[in-house]
Each structure stands twice: as structure tokens, then as C-alpha cells.
Design a protein around this motif. Structure first.
Motif, PDB file in Angstrom:
ATOM      1  N   HIS A 120       0.835  -1.209   0.000  1.00  0.00           N
ATOM      2  CA  HIS A 120       0.000   0.000   0.000  1.00  0.00           C
ATOM      3  C   HIS A 120       0.867   1.256   0.000  1.00  0.00           C
ATOM      4  O   HIS A 120       0.417   2.324  -0.423  1.00  0.00           O
ATOM      5  N   LEU A 121       2.131   1.125   0.451  1.00  0.00           N
ATOM      6  CA  LEU A 121       3.046   2.267   0.389  1.00  0.00           C
ATOM      7  C   LEU A 121       3.295   2.681  -1.058  1.00  0.00           C
ATOM      8  O   LEU A 121       3.383   3.873  -1.372  1.00  0.00           O
ATOM      9  N   THR A 124       0.145   4.320  -2.221  1.00  0.00           N
ATOM     10  CA  THR A 124       0.050   5.636  -1.592  1.00  0.00           C
ATOM     11  C   THR A 124       0.894   6.658  -2.346  1.00  0.00           C
ATOM     12  O   THR A 124       0.453   7.788  -2.595  1.00  0.00           O
ATOM     13  N   SER A 182      -5.103  -3.444  -0.330  1.00  0.00           N
ATOM     14  CA  SER A 182      -3.890  -2.638  -0.367  1.00  0.00           C
ATOM     15  C   SER A 182      -4.068  -1.407  -1.259  1.00  0.00           C
ATOM     16  O   SER A 182      -3.609  -0.311  -0.925  1.00  0.00           O
ATOM     17  N   GLY A 186      -3.991   2.386   0.055  1.00  0.00           N
ATOM     18  CA  GLY A 186      -3.089   3.377  -0.523  1.00  0.00           C
ATOM     19  C   GLY A 186      -3.815   4.623  -1.003  1.00  0.00           C
ATOM     20  O   GLY A 186      -3.219   5.703  -1.088  1.00  0.00           O
TER      21      GLY A 186
END
Length: 252
Positions: A120-121, A124, A182, A186
Motif C-alpha cells: 500500500h506504500l 500511496t 492494499s 493506498g
């Protein structure tokens, strides 16, 4: 709030985040491993901790009302209707995210689901670039590449960590459900940042907490509606937890 107080508040929030990020997936997976079947009920618990935010919000209200009374203007709630609607919309996405993640964890090992959710980083960073024009840095690009490659390799070697007696169909279903969670996860942070940027009022601590409460309440209601529609609430809670307790006793 001075620099020292901000630093201690950040450390305290990091500790809470670390406890939740490590303990939450383990407890959730343990629930399903020990015989839990209530997906919507477990999804509701993901956002059901919002009442604890009432405590810091109440403290903030006390100090804010003192200051407002001295200035001759007293206001209880600081959140406006547009911000309430925006927070509620994010809450719907959060509720969907809770269900996708819970369903994915019910079908995957903790190690697999945690690695997938770490991507998810990357999402994001991508959504932040599109929505709030946050530029990529060498560090963010490195994270995106490593986590994307890790998720791809995990999918190619999925048979190595597939739970015993689980079909490949269920495993891949859990894989893609967790990827969906995810993606939504994000998206949530850049959306919140966009709302903060577009807010036509000063961004205060009380306002942020109020928006978080609205978001969590709507997410919980979303999962409660799903629980009612799917008759998840009719499952015997006593028999289910009696089974889990019996299983734990026999295992120990």
C-alpha cells in the motif's frame, strides 16, 4: 503546541501504530485459524475502536472552549457539513477496505497477507502524486519497485506457503482480495490529505479527530449493514466462541 510536545505525541502515536500493525493481523488470523467464520463481524471490529478517540477529543474541547470563552466566541463542533460528507465518503472506502482485508486474511497466512498489504506504500505514493501532486523521491521509487517485485514473486511462489487442505482457488481469491485492500488503503491517505488541503478552515487537532471519528463510524456502519444483509449477526456467538475456547484449551 511546542516542538517537544509534538515530538512526544508523534512517538506515542508511533508506538500505538506499531502495536496495532503487529498485533492486529496476528489476532485476526488466529480468530479464523481457531474456527471463526464471521467475516463481517471481524470486519466491523477493524474500525470499532473509534470511541477511544472521544477521550483526546474531550480534552481538546475543554481547552478550546476555555480559549473561545475568553475571546467571546464559543463553538463546540468545528467540523463543517462539507467536511462531514467528505469524511463519510472516505469512511465507505474504509469499510470496504476492512472487509477485503479481513476476507483476505481468512484465506492467507499472516506472512503473505502482511507482505501484500505492505505494498500500500507503493499505491500511496502513486495516488499522492496524482491527487496532491507529491513528487517522487529516490526513496519512494525504491519502495515502489521493491514492494511491487516482492508481491509478484510472492504470487509466483504461492504454492510454497499455501495453508494445508486449502484449494488454489481460495488462496488466489485471498491474494487478490488483499491486493484490493492494499489499493484502497493506498488511496485513503492521499484522499484524506486532499480533503485537508481543500478544507476552507484552519486545520486543528480537534478537527482532525472529528473527521477521523466520522470516517470510522461510517466504516463501522458499512460493515454492520453487511453483517445484517448476510445474516452474519444470526450466527451463534456463544457456540462459536465456545468452540474457539475449547480448541485453545485442547491445543495447550
Amino acid at each position: 503546541m511546542d516542538t517537544v510536545k509534538r515530538k512526544y505525541l508523534m512517538i506515542f502515536n508511533c508506538i500505538l501504530l506499531a502495536i496495532g500493525a503487529t498485533g492486529g493481523p496476528l489476532l485476526l488470523r488466529l480468530y479464523f485459524v481457531r474456527g471463526g467464520k464471521r467475516l463481517w463481524f471481524a470486519s466491523t471490529l477493524a474500525s470499532a475502536g473509534w470511541p477511544i478517540l472521544i477521550l483526546p477529543l474531550s480534552v481538546s474541547y475543554i481547552f478550546n472552549r476555555r480559549g473561545s470563552a475568553e475571546n467571546g466566541r464559543e463553538k463546540f463542533f468545528t467540523i463543517t457539513l462539507p467536511l462531514t460528507i467528505a469524511s463519510a465518503s472516505i469512511g465507505l472506502l474504509l469499510g470496504l477496505n476492512d472487509y477485503l482485508y479481513t476476507h483476505g486474511v481468512s484465506l492467507l497466512p499472516v506472512s503473505t497477507s502482511t507482505l501484500i498489504m505492505s505494498t500500500h506504500l507503493a499505491f500511496t505514493a502513486g495516488f499522492a502524486f496524482v491527487l496532491v501532486k507529491q513528487k517522487f523521491t529516490p526513496y519512494s521509487i525504491n519502495v515502489v519497485v521493491l514492494l511491487t517485485v516482492g508481491a509478484v514473486l510472492l504470487g509466483l511462489h504461492s504454492n510454497n506457503d499455501k495453508p494445508v487442505n486449502q484449494s488454489s482457488r481460495d488462496y488466489y481469491l485471498g491474494f487478490f482480495l488483499t491486493v484490493g485492500a492494499s489499493v484502497i488503503s493506498g488511496l485513503l491517505f492521499p484522499l484524506a490529505e486532499l480533503v485537508y488541503t481543500k478544507a476552507k478552515q484552519s486545520l486543528t487537532y480537534s478537527l482532525v479527530i472529528e473527521m477521523q471519528i466520522v470516517t470510522a463510524v461510517v466504516a463501522s456502519l458499512f460493515c454492520i449493514v453487511g453483517m445484517l444483509v448476510n445474516n452474519d449477526h444470526k450466527v451463534s456467538t456463544y457456540s462459536e466462541f465456545s468452540y474457539i475456547t475449547l480448541f485453545n484449551s485442547s491445543a495447550s
